[in-house]
Scaffold this motif. Structure first.
Motif, PDB file in Angstrom:
ATOM      1  N   SER A 301       0.837  -1.194   0.000  1.00 54.85           N
ATOM      2  CA  SER A 301       0.000   0.000   0.000  1.00 54.85           C
ATOM      3  C   SER A 301       0.873   1.246   0.000  1.00 54.85           C
ATOM      4  CB  SER A 301      -0.929   0.018   1.214  1.00 54.85           C
ATOM      5  OG  SER A 301      -0.162   0.042   2.416  1.00 54.85           O
ATOM      6  N   ASP A 302       0.255   2.364  -0.372  1.00 48.79           N
ATOM      7  CA  ASP A 302       0.989   3.633  -0.425  1.00 48.79           C
ATOM      8  C   ASP A 302      -0.014   4.760  -0.210  1.00 48.79           C
ATOM      9  OD1 ASP A 302       3.721   4.896  -1.339  1.00 48.79           O
ATOM     10  OD2 ASP A 302       2.146   6.023  -2.374  1.00 48.79           O
ATOM     11  N   THR A 303       0.440   5.849   0.402  1.00 53.97           N
ATOM     12  CA  THR A 303      -0.495   6.915   0.756  1.00 53.97           C
ATOM     13  C   THR A 303      -0.770   7.877  -0.388  1.00 53.97           C
ATOM     14  OG1 THR A 303       1.336   8.230   1.627  1.00 53.97           O
ATOM     15  CG2 THR A 303       0.120   6.829   3.197  1.00 53.97           C
ATOM     16  N   ASP A 304       0.231   8.086  -1.298  1.00 55.25           N
ATOM     17  CA  ASP A 304       0.023   9.091  -2.339  1.00 55.25           C
ATOM     18  C   ASP A 304       0.075   8.524  -3.766  1.00 55.25           C
ATOM     19  OD1 ASP A 304       2.675   8.510  -2.598  1.00 55.25           O
ATOM     20  OD2 ASP A 304       3.401  10.537  -2.164  1.00 55.25           O
ATOM     21  N   ASN A 305       0.147   7.212  -3.891  1.00 56.78           N
ATOM     22  CA  ASN A 305       0.191   6.533  -5.189  1.00 56.78           C
ATOM     23  C   ASN A 305       1.483   6.819  -5.949  1.00 56.78           C
ATOM     24  OD1 ASN A 305      -1.185   4.562  -6.567  1.00 56.78           O
ATOM     25  ND2 ASN A 305      -2.424   5.963  -7.792  1.00 56.78           N
ATOM     26  N   ASN A 306       2.489   7.342  -5.304  1.00 54.99           N
ATOM     27  CA  ASN A 306       3.836   7.481  -5.858  1.00 54.99           C
ATOM     28  C   ASN A 306       4.708   6.432  -5.175  1.00 54.99           C
ATOM     29  OD1 ASN A 306       3.374   9.753  -7.585  1.00 54.99           O
ATOM     30  ND2 ASN A 306       3.258  11.013  -5.719  1.00 54.99           N
ATOM     31  N   TRP A 307       4.923   5.293  -5.880  1.00 53.07           N
ATOM     32  CA  TRP A 307       5.501   4.107  -5.273  1.00 53.07           C
ATOM     33  C   TRP A 307       7.017   4.139  -5.326  1.00 53.07           C
ATOM     34  CZ3 TRP A 307       2.103   0.522  -3.166  1.00 53.07           C
ATOM     35  CH2 TRP A 307       0.751   0.722  -3.481  1.00 53.07           C
ATOM     36  N   ASN A 308       7.620   3.735  -4.249  1.00 56.21           N
ATOM     37  CA  ASN A 308       9.083   3.701  -4.169  1.00 56.21           C
ATOM     38  C   ASN A 308       9.547   2.281  -3.878  1.00 56.21           C
ATOM     39  OD1 ASN A 308      11.743   4.592  -4.114  1.00 56.21           O
ATOM     40  ND2 ASN A 308      11.647   5.119  -1.919  1.00 56.21           N
ATOM     41  N   ASP A 309       9.119   1.372  -4.704  1.00 54.84           N
ATOM     42  CA  ASP A 309       9.490  -0.039  -4.548  1.00 54.84           C
ATOM     43  C   ASP A 309       9.640  -0.649  -5.952  1.00 54.84           C
ATOM     44  OD1 ASP A 309       9.716  -2.765  -4.036  1.00 54.84           O
ATOM     45  OD2 ASP A 309       8.319  -2.711  -2.341  1.00 54.84           O
ATOM     46  N   PRO A 310      10.797  -0.488  -6.579  1.00 54.16           N
ATOM     47  CA  PRO A 310      10.986  -0.941  -7.970  1.00 54.16           C
ATOM     48  C   PRO A 310      10.647  -2.415  -8.193  1.00 54.16           C
ATOM     49  CG  PRO A 310      12.813   0.432  -7.293  1.00 54.16           C
ATOM     50  CD  PRO A 310      12.007   0.159  -6.048  1.00 54.16           C
ATOM     51  N   ALA A 311      11.018  -3.285  -7.257  1.00 54.33           N
ATOM     52  CA  ALA A 311      10.726  -4.714  -7.430  1.00 54.33           C
ATOM     53  C   ALA A 311       9.227  -4.954  -7.466  1.00 54.33           C
ATOM     54  CB  ALA A 311      11.367  -5.524  -6.305  1.00 54.33           C
ATOM     55  N   ALA A 312       8.485  -4.265  -6.618  1.00 53.29           N
ATOM     56  CA  ALA A 312       7.038  -4.431  -6.576  1.00 53.29           C
ATOM     57  C   ALA A 312       6.378  -3.839  -7.817  1.00 53.29           C
ATOM     58  CB  ALA A 312       6.475  -3.780  -5.317  1.00 53.29           C
ATOM     59  N   ILE A 313       6.849  -2.670  -8.261  1.00 55.70           N
ATOM     60  CA  ILE A 313       6.256  -2.036  -9.440  1.00 55.70           C
ATOM     61  C   ILE A 313       6.452  -2.916 -10.666  1.00 55.70           C
ATOM     62  CG2 ILE A 313       6.483  -0.088 -11.018  1.00 55.70           C
ATOM     63  CD1 ILE A 313       5.002   0.483  -8.390  1.00 55.70           C
ATOM     64  N   ASP A 314       7.655  -3.472 -10.831  1.00 55.96           N
ATOM     65  CA  ASP A 314       7.912  -4.350 -11.976  1.00 55.96           C
ATOM     66  C   ASP A 314       7.050  -5.610 -11.908  1.00 55.96           C
ATOM     67  OD1 ASP A 314       9.651  -2.707 -13.234  1.00 55.96           O
ATOM     68  OD2 ASP A 314      11.473  -3.746 -12.628  1.00 55.96           O
ATOM     69  N   ALA A 315       7.004  -6.250 -10.740  1.00 56.08           N
ATOM     70  CA  ALA A 315       6.198  -7.471 -10.607  1.00 56.08           C
ATOM     71  C   ALA A 315       4.748  -7.195 -10.952  1.00 56.08           C
ATOM     72  CB  ALA A 315       6.311  -8.014  -9.185  1.00 56.08           C
ATOM     73  N   HIS A 316       4.237  -6.060 -10.486  1.00 59.21           N
ATOM     74  CA  HIS A 316       2.838  -5.720 -10.707  1.00 59.21           C
ATOM     75  C   HIS A 316       2.564  -5.386 -12.178  1.00 59.21           C
ATOM     76  CE1 HIS A 316      -1.078  -4.728  -9.065  1.00 59.21           C
ATOM     77  NE2 HIS A 316      -1.074  -3.573  -9.720  1.00 59.21           N
ATOM     78  N   ALA A 317       3.402  -4.514 -12.744  1.00 57.37           N
ATOM     79  CA  ALA A 317       3.198  -4.103 -14.137  1.00 57.37           C
ATOM     80  C   ALA A 317       3.374  -5.288 -15.084  1.00 57.37           C
ATOM     81  CB  ALA A 317       4.171  -2.985 -14.498  1.00 57.37           C
ATOM     82  N   TYR A 318       4.382  -6.119 -14.821  1.00 52.11           N
ATOM     83  CA  TYR A 318       4.655  -7.239 -15.719  1.00 52.11           C
ATOM     84  C   TYR A 318       3.598  -8.344 -15.596  1.00 52.11           C
ATOM     85  CZ  TYR A 318       9.208  -5.136 -16.700  1.00 52.11           C
ATOM     86  OH  TYR A 318      10.219  -4.287 -17.098  1.00 52.11           O
ATOM     87  N   SER A 319       3.047  -8.530 -14.406  1.00 47.35           N
ATOM     88  CA  SER A 319       1.938  -9.488 -14.268  1.00 47.35           C
ATOM     89  C   SER A 319       0.769  -9.056 -15.141  1.00 47.35           C
ATOM     90  CB  SER A 319       1.497  -9.594 -12.812  1.00 47.35           C
ATOM     91  OG  SER A 319       2.478 -10.205 -12.014  1.00 47.35           O
ATOM     92  N   GLY A 320       0.491  -7.732 -15.142  1.00 48.93           N
ATOM     93  CA  GLY A 320      -0.576  -7.218 -15.988  1.00 48.93           C
ATOM     94  C   GLY A 320      -0.270  -7.389 -17.468  1.00 48.93           C
TER      95      GLY A 320
END
Length: 786
Positions: A301-320
């Motif tokens: 989760s994140d409070t402002d939708n500006n994510w600072n977790d590259p591993a999570a962003i890649d996993a999420h975007a690539y799953s999509g």
């Protein structure tokens, strides 16, 4: 005596085919002979109905086909019951008894091409036989086009006790104890089901216990086979499919991505609810293990939708991205085809150099920064792992040896297709593997040996490590796909369609490399047509890695490639011996010739190293004669042609038999022999009536000095079909032909000046024997007939 030309006299002689399969039904004492007789009858009908365009690949160990294409029935298949009826019609080909007792329908579907698929699980007394499925396909016109898969006819004769002494719970406990998991409380998967499992030369009633959990911070995803009567551990299969050996991408590259998230009061969750995957809320969800090993972990989760977790962003975007690829390119809604949520957990453990599918979700380590960087940072790593889930829900390829190598290869292929780099180097893992080493990679699809993997079957690695070399030997099917997709005129999308259809429609649990070849060729045929560039390209792709076919002529076989009727070698010369080889289990040798007049066509196939069979087709592709003797007994055909025309000869190994030793094929046909004549004489030769048991003797020999061919005429021949034989030998003692069962009024002919009849009988049942009433000889010039 009036001289006659060879052509004129031969026209008056009727040499009828009398081979094993054209005789009366055998008594049933020799099951191997009975099996071949029955299989031959089915194959003959399929060949005739298919006009010689059928194809058969054999399971040599079991002596039954594992891939048959052609017209298998005149019945239309509109339902599962119709599919069962067709399998029943062809049951002798697979050595089945009662189809409904041995097969159970598990999948029924119809695709966009209008092709219907019926997948059956082999069972014994209601218990599934592990790894054995049969798939029947019917085209849009409801005509059966193929049957493929694995069926084991030996199971039903073993008398396996199917009454379990252990309960499923006891089996699970035994499996946990074997894996050292007694103290583990949380399991993602924990189930047990009864199966018949093959052991060394036998079969056992077992529970297949599937366990997915963590043990000592290491993931476990295994099938454990527990003997259902003794509790003994029969086998263990590792189902954990790691990215460390197969992934692509060099980690988190620092690029900016847009990701779909889910808002709530006060913040945002890293879950994508925009895909509308199913009515119950299927979504893409990404968690963090916070460098621990609890799964799935904490929803990010994140409070402002500006994510600072590259591993999570890649996993999420690539799953999509993977979800979008399968939906847009293949119409598949998530890995299960039904919109299941795709879950991913990042930051698993500490410095963890791996990623894996555990049967329920994806898990990614961060790497140690030296061997790997964060494994979720590459699209084809994610694509590779989610494809393992697709495979598990479709072909369910066993993760060991060749089937396991196919499992890995299919994930490599789709990882590459999904990533779709404009500067595709065909490397696997180059972006996340060894970040300090330029140009390094886990594998190369274009040049597997560059990374230490085989790219051809003559380099195949026989090993028990790595589940039988699943990552190493995947280089061979990887190279086959590379050969296919890089063929001029073949698009990536069409190549992907062929590979996806093969996975979801034709491959089965125990599929081997030859099955993958057959599956992709058939898929290309379904999609683009039998004469398409795609079919040619995929056939060549597999041939060039040594799987099926012959990419270059076999040593001493100058007639290759002649594997199809359209590629038949010829025209061959009358009376000339042709020495060819059946080099692989899928090799067929075709020859052609054209007769100049009506008359007798005589074929002989001798010097056989294995059980080979001989077939004759007319110019329209219809089989007109065949010879299917057992073992290495010579084959012969004598066919009376009513007119001049083109004919085709096929030589094939029965049940996949093959050898590097050459056979000898000779065809003699009208319109090619001149300057000689046949002479007939009355001559009486008889066996005892009836003949004796346990008899083996050369009974009668006829010799005519100066003759180039000699013949005997049987007015009557009766033996116990399939067990007692009359063999025809030439001067050197070679068996030129043999007859069994009931025949009447036919000639047997050999080259040279001597012909001998040999009678062999078994230990029971006798019959009339034979009567010969005439002999004949052919000479280039007249010889005194007295």
């Amino acid at each position: 005596m009036k001289k006659l030309t060879a052509m004129a006299v031969v026209t008056t002689m009727v040499f009828t085919l009398a081979s094993l399969n054209t005789t009366a039904a055998p008594v049933g004492k020799d099951k191997a002979i009975d099996k071949k007789v029955k299989q031959s009858a089915v194959l003959t009908k399929i060949t005739n109905d298919s006009k010689g365009k059928d194809k058969v690949t054999w399971n040599e160990k079991k002596g039954v086909p594992n891939f048959v294409t052609g017209k298998l029935s005149n019945k239309k298949v509109k339902s599962a019951n119709d599919a069962v009826a067709v399998l029943t019609e062809n049951k002798d080909l697979f050595d089945m008894n009662v189809v409904t007792d041995e097969l159970s329908l598990t999948v029924q579907s119809t695709d966009d091409l209008g092709t219907s698929m019926y997948k059956f699980q082999q069972t014994y007394k209601g218990v599934p036989v592990f790894g054995n499925q049969i798939i029947l396909h019917a085209d849009k016109d409801q005509i059966v086009s193929s049957v493929n898969g694995y069926y084991d006819p030996e199971v039903k004769v073993k008398g396996i006790n199917t009454k379990a002494k252990l309960t499923g719970t006891e089996a699970v406990d035994a499996a946990k104890a074997a894996l050292g998991l007694q103290g583990v409380e949380q399991f993602d998967i924990q189930k047990a089901s009864l199966v018949i499992y093959p052991t060394a030369g036998d079969y056992a009633l077992t529970y297949v216990v599937t366990l997915s959990t963590l043990a000592a911070d290491e993931p476990v995803y295994k099938d454990v086979f527990v003997n259902a009567r003794t509790g003994e551990i029969v086998d263990t299969l590792n189902k954990m499919e790691h990215a460390a050996a197969v992934g692509t991408g060099k980690g988190v590259l620092g690029d900016t991505k847009s990701v779909n998230t889910d808002s709530y009061t006060g913040g945002f969750y890293l879950q994508d609810v925009t895909k509308q995957m199913n009515a119950t809320g299927g979504k893409i969800i990404t968690y963090t293990a916070k460098n621990g090993t609890t799964l799935p972990g904490t929803l990010l989760s994140d409070t402002d939708n500006n994510w600072n977790d590259p591993a999570a962003i890649d996993a999420h975007a690539y799953s999509g991205a993977v979800y979008d690829y399968y939906l847009s390119k293949h119409g598949r809604n998530s890995f299960d085809g039904a919109g299941a949520s795709i879950k991913a957990t990042v930051h698993y453990s500490s410095n963890y150099n791996n990623a894996f599918w555990n049967g329920t979700q994806m898990v990614y380590g961060d790497g140690d920064g030296s061997t790997f960087v964060a494994l979720s940072g590459s699209l084809d790593v994610v694509g590779h792992e989610i494809t393992h889930a697709v495979t598990e829900r479709t072909a369910d390829l066993v993760y060991s040896y060749q089937s396991g190598a196919l499992n890995e290869s299919w994930s490599d292929v789709f990882g590459n297709l999904i990533e779709n780099k404009s500067d595709n180097t065909w490397l696997v893992g180059e972006d996340i593997y060894t970040p300090g080493t330029s140009g390094d990679a886990l594998r190369s699809m274009s040049n597997p040996p560059a990374m230490g993997d085989p790219g051809h079957m003559d380099q195949y690695v026989n090993t028990s490590s790595d589940n039988g070399g699943v990552h190493t030997n995947s280089g061979i099917p990887n190279k086959a796909f590379y050969n296919f997709v890089t063929t001029p005129g073949i698009t990536r999308d069409n190549a992907g369609k062929v590979w996806y259809r093969a996975l979801t429609q034709y491959l089965t649990t125990n599929s081997q490399f030859i099955d993958a070849r057959n599956a992709t060729i058939q898929s290309a045929t379904d999609l683009f047509g039998a004469g398409s560039a795609e079919v040619t390209a995929v056939t060549n792709a597999w041939t060039n890695v040594g799987v099926g076919g012959t990419s270059t002529p076999a040593p001493g076989d100058e007639y290759e490639p002649n594997d199809t009727q359209s590629a038949a070698y010829g025209p061959i010369t009358s009376g000339t011996i042709y020495n060819g080889t059946i080099g692989t289990s899928t090799d067929n040798d075709w020859f052609k010739f054209t007769t100049g007049a009506s008359g007798t066509i005589a074929l002989s196939l001798t010097n056989l190293p294995k059980d080979y069979d001989l077939y004759l087709y007319n110019g329209s592709g219809t089989q007109v004669a065949k010879s299917e003797n057992g073992s290495t007994t010579a084959e012969s055909i004598s066919y009376s042609a009513s007119a001049a025309g083109t004919y085709y000869v096929k030589v094939i190994g029965y049940s996949g038999a093959n050898s590097s030793t050459a056979y000898a094929l000779k065809a003699t046909y009208p319109g090619a022999t001149t300057g000689g004549s046949w002479t007939y004489l009355t001559q009486a030769y008889d066996t005892a009536h009836p003949y004796a048991n346990n008899f083996n003797s050369n009974l009668h020999t006829y010799t005519k000095a100066g003759a180039t061919k000699v013949a005997v005429h049987f007015s009557r021949l009766e033996t116990e079909s399939g067990y007692d034989y009359v063999k025809i030998k030439d001067k050197a003692g070679n068996v030129i032909s043999q007859y069994t069962g009931t025949q009447a009024a036919f000639w047997a002919i050999v080259d040279g000046d001597t012909i001998t009849t040999n009678l062999t009988t078994d230990s029971s049942v006798t019959a009339y024997g034979y009567t010969i009433d005439q002999v004949g000889y052919f000479t280039p010039s007249a010889v005194d007939g007295k």
